[in-house]
Scaffold this motif. Structure first.
Motif, PDB file in Angstrom:
ATOM      1  N   ALA A   1       3.273  -3.308 -20.170  1.00  0.00           N
ATOM      2  CA  ALA A   1       3.106  -2.167 -21.072  1.00  0.00           C
ATOM      3  C   ALA A   1       2.821  -0.869 -20.321  1.00  0.00           C
ATOM      4  N   ASP A   2       2.339  -0.955 -19.071  1.00  0.00           N
ATOM      5  CA  ASP A   2       2.035   0.250 -18.303  1.00  0.00           C
ATOM      6  C   ASP A   2       3.276   0.914 -17.711  1.00  0.00           C
ATOM      7  N   VAL A   3       4.424   0.262 -17.822  1.00  0.00           N
ATOM      8  CA  VAL A   3       5.678   0.867 -17.351  1.00  0.00           C
ATOM      9  C   VAL A   3       6.162   1.836 -18.419  1.00  0.00           C
ATOM     10  N   HIS A   4       6.406   3.071 -18.018  1.00  0.00           N
ATOM     11  CA  HIS A   4       6.987   4.036 -18.959  1.00  0.00           C
ATOM     12  C   HIS A   4       8.451   3.645 -19.127  1.00  0.00           C
ATOM     13  N   THR A   5       8.826   3.204 -20.310  1.00  0.00           N
ATOM     14  CA  THR A   5      10.166   2.683 -20.555  1.00  0.00           C
ATOM     15  C   THR A   5      11.047   3.700 -21.255  1.00  0.00           C
ATOM     16  N   VAL A   6      12.238   3.898 -20.702  1.00  0.00           N
ATOM     17  CA  VAL A   6      13.259   4.741 -21.315  1.00  0.00           C
ATOM     18  C   VAL A   6      14.468   3.841 -21.560  1.00  0.00           C
ATOM     19  N   ILE A   7      14.882   3.735 -22.811  1.00  0.00           N
ATOM     20  CA  ILE A   7      16.052   2.929 -23.152  1.00  0.00           C
ATOM     21  C   ILE A   7      17.283   3.823 -23.076  1.00  0.00           C
ATOM     22  N   GLY A   8      18.222   3.419 -22.241  1.00  0.00           N
ATOM     23  CA  GLY A   8      19.443   4.192 -22.071  1.00  0.00           C
ATOM     24  C   GLY A   8      20.423   3.452 -21.191  1.00  0.00           C
ATOM     25  N   ASP A   9      21.597   4.008 -21.065  1.00  0.00           N
ATOM     26  CA  ASP A   9      22.690   3.414 -20.302  1.00  0.00           C
ATOM     27  C   ASP A   9      22.918   4.253 -19.045  1.00  0.00           C
ATOM     28  N   VAL A  10      22.967   3.627 -17.881  1.00  0.00           N
ATOM     29  CA  VAL A  10      23.160   4.386 -16.635  1.00  0.00           C
ATOM     30  C   VAL A  10      24.514   5.083 -16.603  1.00  0.00           C
ATOM     31  N   ARG A  11      25.433   4.687 -17.480  1.00  0.00           N
ATOM     32  CA  ARG A  11      26.744   5.362 -17.548  1.00  0.00           C
ATOM     33  C   ARG A  11      26.686   6.661 -18.357  1.00  0.00           C
ATOM     34  N   ASP A  12      25.560   6.915 -19.015  1.00  0.00           N
ATOM     35  CA  ASP A  12      25.364   8.148 -19.780  1.00  0.00           C
ATOM     36  C   ASP A  12      24.625   9.129 -18.871  1.00  0.00           C
TER      37      ASP A  12
ATOM     38  N   GLU B   1       0.829  -1.210   0.000  1.00  0.00           N
ATOM     39  CA  GLU B   1       0.000   0.000   0.000  1.00  0.00           C
ATOM     40  C   GLU B   1       0.862   1.259   0.000  1.00  0.00           C
ATOM     41  N   PHE B   2       2.055   1.159   0.544  1.00  0.00           N
ATOM     42  CA  PHE B   2       2.976   2.293   0.569  1.00  0.00           C
ATOM     43  C   PHE B   2       3.254   2.827  -0.835  1.00  0.00           C
ATOM     44  N   TYR B   3       3.296   1.933  -1.824  1.00  0.00           N
ATOM     45  CA  TYR B   3       3.652   2.311  -3.194  1.00  0.00           C
ATOM     46  C   TYR B   3       2.491   2.852  -4.015  1.00  0.00           C
ATOM     47  N   ARG B   4       1.261   2.711  -3.538  1.00  0.00           N
ATOM     48  CA  ARG B   4       0.095   3.162  -4.293  1.00  0.00           C
ATOM     49  C   ARG B   4       0.206   4.657  -4.605  1.00  0.00           C
ATOM     50  N   GLY B   5       0.157   4.989  -5.888  1.00  0.00           N
ATOM     51  CA  GLY B   5       0.200   6.378  -6.325  1.00  0.00           C
ATOM     52  C   GLY B   5       1.581   7.019  -6.320  1.00  0.00           C
ATOM     53  N   LYS B   6       2.594   6.294  -5.894  1.00  0.00           N
ATOM     54  CA  LYS B   6       3.951   6.855  -5.850  1.00  0.00           C
ATOM     55  C   LYS B   6       4.605   6.751  -7.222  1.00  0.00           C
ATOM     56  N   ARG B   7       5.438   7.743  -7.535  1.00  0.00           N
ATOM     57  CA  ARG B   7       6.231   7.721  -8.764  1.00  0.00           C
ATOM     58  C   ARG B   7       7.554   7.008  -8.445  1.00  0.00           C
ATOM     59  N   VAL B   8       7.766   5.857  -9.105  1.00  0.00           N
ATOM     60  CA  VAL B   8       8.939   5.031  -8.824  1.00  0.00           C
ATOM     61  C   VAL B   8       9.787   4.915 -10.089  1.00  0.00           C
TER      62      VAL B   8
ATOM     63  N   VAL C   1       5.213   3.687 -12.572  1.00  0.00           N
ATOM     64  CA  VAL C   1       6.585   3.202 -12.734  1.00  0.00           C
ATOM     65  C   VAL C   1       7.222   3.710 -14.024  1.00  0.00           C
ATOM     66  N   THR C   2       8.436   4.253 -13.881  1.00  0.00           N
ATOM     67  CA  THR C   2       9.283   4.577 -15.022  1.00  0.00           C
ATOM     68  C   THR C   2      10.501   3.682 -14.920  1.00  0.00           C
ATOM     69  N   GLY C   3      10.815   2.996 -16.022  1.00  0.00           N
ATOM     70  CA  GLY C   3      11.977   2.122 -16.054  1.00  0.00           C
ATOM     71  C   GLY C   3      13.025   2.657 -16.992  1.00  0.00           C
ATOM     72  N   TYR C   4      14.271   2.441 -16.621  1.00  0.00           N
ATOM     73  CA  TYR C   4      15.412   2.919 -17.406  1.00  0.00           C
ATOM     74  C   TYR C   4      16.404   1.772 -17.542  1.00  0.00           C
ATOM     75  N   SER C   5      16.653   1.335 -18.781  1.00  0.00           N
ATOM     76  CA  SER C   5      17.611   0.244 -18.973  1.00  0.00           C
ATOM     77  C   SER C   5      18.074   0.196 -20.421  1.00  0.00           C
TER      78      SER C   5
ATOM     79  N   ARG D   1      10.346  12.629 -12.429  1.00  0.00           N
ATOM     80  CA  ARG D   1      10.144  13.251 -11.103  1.00  0.00           C
ATOM     81  C   ARG D   1       9.831  12.193 -10.028  1.00  0.00           C
ATOM     82  N   PRO D   2      10.700  11.200  -9.872  1.00  0.00           N
ATOM     83  CA  PRO D   2      10.393  10.103  -8.954  1.00  0.00           C
ATOM     84  C   PRO D   2      10.419  10.506  -7.485  1.00  0.00           C
ATOM     85  N   GLU D   3       9.599   9.819  -6.725  1.00  0.00           N
ATOM     86  CA  GLU D   3       9.623   9.934  -5.274  1.00  0.00           C
ATOM     87  C   GLU D   3      10.512   8.836  -4.685  1.00  0.00           C
TER      88      GLU D   3
END
Length: 102
Positions: free
Chosen positions: A55-66, A5-12, A36-40, A78-80
């Motif tokens: 499909a409901d995950v907002h996906t961003v394709i990228g490298d964490v080293r960039d 329940e802690f995660y309900r409505g949170k931007r992760v 949820v926004t994912g970055y990988s 704007r994650p919490e």
């Protein structure tokens, strides 16, 4: 309060979200009601993320080293909460290129 329940409505923001653990984490977060926004990196053609109905995950394709690309995705989301799962999991690759693995 149930822990989920802690995660309900949170931007992760989840790095490594298309990997095995990241995919399961995204499934749990979505079921809990998180935004949820994912970055990988681009996942291989066959992967759990695609098969898990995420499909409901907002996906961003990228490298964490960039740093610039990561910062841009982070600012847009704007994650919490940030959960960092990005990793180079292939041990032999880590021997060949320890600096990139780190």
């Amino acid at each position: 309060m149930n822990i989920l329940e802690f995660y309900r409505g949170k931007r992760v923001f989840v790095t490594g979200h298309t990997g095995f653990k990241g995919s399961w984490l995204c499934r749990i977060l979505l079921d809990a009601g998180a935004d949820v926004t994912g970055y990988s990196l681009q996942p291989p053609a066959e992967n759990l993320f695609s098969q898990a109905g995420l499909a409901d995950v907002h996906t961003v394709i990228g490298d964490v080293r960039d740093f610039d690309a990561l910062a841009s995705a982070f600012d847009a989301a704007r994650p919490e909460i940030v959960l960092h799962l990005a990793a180079q999991p292939i041990v032999r690759e880590s021997y060949r290129d320890p600096r990139a693995t780190y």
